[in-house]
Scaffold this motif. Structure first.
Motif, PDB file in Angstrom:
ATOM      1  N   UNK A  62     -13.401 -42.756 -28.221  1.00 62.24           N
ATOM      2  CA  UNK A  62     -13.319 -42.785 -26.769  1.00 62.24           C
ATOM      3  C   UNK A  62     -13.771 -44.138 -26.253  1.00 62.24           C
ATOM      4  N   UNK A 120     -10.670 -43.727 -20.815  1.00 57.62           N
ATOM      5  CA  UNK A 120     -10.980 -43.083 -19.545  1.00 57.62           C
ATOM      6  C   UNK A 120     -11.495 -44.134 -18.562  1.00 57.62           C
ATOM      7  N   UNK A 175      -5.790 -48.644 -17.910  1.00 52.47           N
ATOM      8  CA  UNK A 175      -5.569 -47.950 -19.183  1.00 52.47           C
ATOM      9  C   UNK A 175      -4.508 -48.684 -20.009  1.00 52.47           C
ATOM     10  N   UNK A 210     -16.081 -48.127 -16.596  1.00 52.06           N
ATOM     11  CA  UNK A 210     -16.523 -47.684 -15.282  1.00 52.06           C
ATOM     12  C   UNK A 210     -16.695 -48.893 -14.386  1.00 52.06           C
ATOM     13  N   UNK A 218      -3.015 -54.798 -29.982  1.00 53.38           N
ATOM     14  CA  UNK A 218      -2.822 -56.161 -30.466  1.00 53.38           C
ATOM     15  C   UNK A 218      -3.924 -56.556 -31.453  1.00 53.38           C
ATOM     16  N   UNK A 272      -5.883 -49.559 -32.902  1.00 56.76           N
ATOM     17  CA  UNK A 272      -6.399 -48.194 -32.756  1.00 56.76           C
ATOM     18  C   UNK A 272      -6.035 -47.671 -31.383  1.00 56.76           C
ATOM     19  N   UNK A 276     -18.354 -48.065 -22.136  1.00 55.67           N
ATOM     20  CA  UNK A 276     -19.036 -47.187 -23.089  1.00 55.67           C
ATOM     21  C   UNK A 276     -18.030 -46.759 -24.146  1.00 55.67           C
ATOM     22  N   UNK A 288     -12.820 -45.176 -14.989  1.00 53.73           N
ATOM     23  CA  UNK A 288     -13.391 -44.522 -13.812  1.00 53.73           C
ATOM     24  C   UNK A 288     -13.569 -45.589 -12.741  1.00 53.73           C
ATOM     25  N   UNK A 289     -12.867 -45.449 -11.628  1.00 50.22           N
ATOM     26  CA  UNK A 289     -13.027 -46.406 -10.535  1.00 50.22           C
ATOM     27  C   UNK A 289     -13.678 -45.681  -9.365  1.00 50.22           C
ATOM     28  N   UNK A 347     -14.698 -45.621 -22.410  1.00 48.22           N
ATOM     29  CA  UNK A 347     -14.806 -45.420 -20.971  1.00 48.22           C
ATOM     30  C   UNK A 347     -15.040 -46.763 -20.301  1.00 48.22           C
TER      31      UNK A 347
END
Lengths: 560, 560
Positions: free
Chosen positions: A471, A554, A536, A475, A545, A549, A492, A556-557, A473
């Motif tokens: 994952x 995710x 994203x 923010x 590039x 992976x 994160x 977050x705005x 993230x």
């Protein structure tokens, strides 16, 4: 089933809600007039792709609006894949009366007690053979041998004719309790004329006859005298005859027996109370007695034969069990099948047992397990005895059903009278032959923790994505009025790359995000969602590039 | 290995960096004086718990500081678990010269080209038999039969004595190309005196002798005339003899052959160029020819026998392949092993092939696969021919090594001269017997995308956690000065519960978080980390009480 065509008086409809096209989840609905009869209500253990799922239940939405028409739930035997879903589905099924043999109901009773449902349901014990009348159905329970005691098949007299449902079976001519599959009765049904045979397909790929359960007792009797120290036997706790044979072998060698594992203790207690398992009190010891006895005088009978990660046996193998440990010279006997999907884990278990210095006996190398299901010659014998007009293979993956259908044709059942059905595919049997109807809802309901059915395809897809790629993230906070970035971008990651030594890479991600903001005139942005999509995309391009992976991204705005 | 005690002139040290205690990842180091010889350099396919990992490489940190001492890398054969890690590790190994037989180097050449390394390494082709002198080692390559052509064992003359390394082998007396395992030479080594035998343990659990590869040709020849329509044969693309037999069977029945799958085309091209595979040009067709030919005149030879999710065969089975589709009456022959860990996926593949209406032949039901590894009687034969003083089992999981050690003792090798080693456990062999030394680093390096070794235990743990329970993020913004909450708490979940119908539950989470803030006097909070921990705890308690799930909880507290 409300949309289905009304049945003629001499017609019966059968619909599997589970168990056709899969191993487990066995549940079938029989219909005559407006009456429903349910056969078995089993669960399935989750497949590998069902990440985090504890159990799988059959989807019963096809009969949910018909609960008042359910005359009864009849059970063939006490395995989880035949009774395990009952505590979860009973309320939705409107608590119909449940019929089964002594051990089947004994095991079910334990489950219902745990779920606090015992006083809300009527359990009606049947003998073998015994006939019970359930609305338009007269159901005769007859004895079959299987890897659990007290197994039954069902001969169901319906307005359309006699339907024989084998349950799970084998023809064991030397069963441990002397109670053979009731061949005389099966032959009798054949003489009376069987309209439809529904027969267990699990072992249709195996030529010949499945060996008798007695063979395992002989193997244990041969191995045990050669074991210099502690002996540990692992098997399914519901296989009472296997436990009996292990106990008998232990007693014959002067060993005491320790029952280990929650379900082993629970099931053996029920089986002893009901008289299915005989262990002299003086033979049974508990963990505290273990230290006072020489190791060569002890047999531990334990669960964990499928290498379940938290099972006692796995912990013993990893030298991570407080009260039980293995020493060089000890013997471990895995008296069970390598269940498909568990092979790697079991193989890993065996390696660790060897690392402890134990000698290990297992399916690949010794005769210490036999199957509970009929091989090809037994399936032929079932067809020869019952001589059915119509044949539908049950209990198996799709290929088992196809091969069992092929086998039935070689036994003389007319090609067109053999039908391979899948779950949710109703088949009407009557004087005018066979008729397929439109499919009804069926499927798998996932249980995760206390949640039943709330984890669906979407959640599993996200879990799979997270599982494989981790994952990321991103923010950031934007001033609502000025459009200025007032917080972040803060990154994160979890399961992606080690954050501690990737400061430069994190910086690169931040730069990519800031560039997205520079390229988009913020005054023109009416929807933050649009920017999220752009962030994203930009990160996905970067990862593709550089590191190749595809983490779950995710963004977050926050409008501040 | 720098810490290890200096070797005496007549001593040799062997250290496995992979392949002992696991299937795959084969790599061994031989040491004499200051010289190193490497044997094989294989990869491993990831185990189920290695979420998202593409490949596994052996950890070579034990020899990283000794690269200048590496005299050569010698290869026994061209399987991935013996040559697959080379392109990844070659630069770190300082590009030593590589010795191998024709096909082995042919397959390696393809890999090196893909990695743009071909012009940086010296490939030296050996014949069978042929001796090459490598520093203090004289290595004789001798022929062994295996499930790939051009397999070799190694007879290595060292200052300590003769060491025989079997590679992967079986004694096939009727191999497809007529080239048997070189028994005369093995017997000759026995006469000269073998100090140490290192022998393949993969099939030590199988009694008897492994069947000849020729058996598969016979089975194909028997099945093919009975196939009314298209025939599809799936096997490993490196099993050139298997492909040859399928082609021969096709030609005998007047079928054209379509090679399908990237590695099938690549490997067959190499094998044809080098003369290991004979397919008449007129027999080969490509996808465009397919429509013009009657289905009963075509055989497709394809990869995908392990039910890899994106393989052509899986897509064909799911009716999701653009150019190739199955029709009722077609036949699919899975001529390959169910590799441990892949059983479920292969079983699923077979079910789907049956759903397409195809007849399917597979390992469980037909003689259409034989193993490439020696069974118990062949392992005994190897010991009988070479009569080694010392014995170390190689290539196998721990239980295979233990059982092979037991077998060697029954063959008369002195109990104490048989040693079960694991990866990273050096063993010194010399005039004073055997000596274990302190373990050196060894292990598994994970490859994910372009990243080699950056995904470690921590990332895998997070992935596992995310996989099983999903993710809950709680984001809130706090005014740095006032301590007031000015944003959120905003909750995001993935793979946890469907957000769309859980508004009430999300509200409950928010309430729990706000309560944490109320209970902590914000003036007293010096570290936001402390509050993050409290938020995580409070949510964990909530989930445990209500839904009994343990998602990864990521609280983000922003100071604004």
């Amino acid at each position: 089933m409300s949309e289905s065509i009304e049945l003629q008086p001499a017609e019966v409809r059968i619909t599997a809600l589970g168990g056709l096209g899969e191993i487990g989840l066995n549940m079938m609905v029989l219909e005559s007039g407006t009456d429903l009869l349910l056969i078995d209500c089993g669960l399935m253990f989750p497949e590998a792709y069902m990440l985090g799922i504890d159990l799988v239940l059959p989807d019963i939405s096809a009969i949910r609006h018909r609960v008042k028409d359910i005359r009864a739930l009849v059970l063939t035997h006490g395995h989880e894949d035949h009774i395990g879903a009952i505590p979860y589905l009973l309320p939705e099924l409107g608590f119909p009366p449940i019929y089964g043999t002594g051990l089947t109901l004994g095991l079910l009773r334990n489950k219902l007690e745990e779920h606090d449902l015992l006083d809300r349901v009527e359990l009606r014990r049947v003998s073998l053979p015994e006939e019970v009348s359930l609305g338009p159905f007269a159901v005769e329970f007859f004895r079959v041998t299987h890897s659990i005691v007290d197994g039954a098949g069902l001969a169901i007299r319906t307005p359309a004719g006699l339907i024989v449902h084998t349950g799970d079976f084998k023809f064991d001519n030397t069963p441990v309790d002397g109670n053979r599959t009731d061949m005389a009765r099966l032959a009798g049904y054949g003489d009376q004329g069987v309209l439809l045979l529904l027969s267990d397909s699990t072992n249709v790929e195996r030529p010949g006859m499945t060996l008798s359960e007695r063979v395992v007792g002989d193997a244990l009797a041969e191995i045990l005298p050669r074991c210099p120290h502690l002996v540990m036997v692992s098997t399914f706790s519901s296989n009472i005859h296997r436990v009996q044979q292990a106990v008998d072998a232990a007693v014959a060698c002067g060993r005491k027996v320790l029952l280990n594992g929650r379900s082993m203790v629970a099931n053996c207690t029920v089986a002893r109370q009901l008289g299915y398992l005989r262990i002299p009190d003086a033979t049974l010891i508990d963990l505290r007695d273990l230290r006072d006895l020489p190791r060569q005088e002890v047999m531990v009978i334990t669960t964990g034969s499928q290498a379940e990660p938290l099972s006692a046996l796995m912990r013993i193998a990893m030298a991570d069990h407080k009260q039980l440990e293995l020493e060089p010279g000890d013997t471990v006997i895995l008296s069970s099948k390598f269940i498909p999907g568990n092979e790697k884990a079991i193989s890993n278990l065996i390696n660790h047992l060897y690392r402890r210095g134990a000698e290990v006996y297992y399916e690949t190398t010794s005769e210490i397990h036999v199957s509970g299901h009929a091989g090809q010659e037994e399936l032929k014998l079932m067809l020869a005895l019952t001589r059915p007009r119509y044949f539908v293979p049950i209990h198996g993956e799709y290929r088992h059903l196809v091969r069992h259908a092929q086998l039935a044709r070689t036994m003389g059942v007319a090609a067109d009278y053999v039908r391979v059905l899948e779950n949710g595919q109703p088949l009407v049997v009557g004087p005018n032959g066979l008729r397929r109807e439109a499919r009804v809802d069926s499927g798998r309901v996932l249980v995760d923790g206390k949640g039943v059915g709330d984890v669906g395809a979407m959640e599993l897809r996200d879990r799979r994505h997270l599982a494989n790629h981790g994952l990321v993230m991103a923010i950031l906070g934007v001033n609502q009025k000025s459009g200025e970035i007032v917080y972040g971008p803060e990154i994160f990651t979890r399961g992606f790359i080690p954050e501690e030594n990737s400061a430069a890479y994190l910086e690169e991600m931040r730069a990519v995000i800031l560039q997205v903001f520079q390229e988009h005139s913020l005054e023109a942005v009416t929807e933050w969602e649009e920017l999220r999509v752009e962030v994203r995309k930009a990160l996905r391009r970067l990862f593709n590039r550089t590191i190749k992976r595809r983490p779950l991204i995710v963004p977050v705005i926050m409008e501040l």
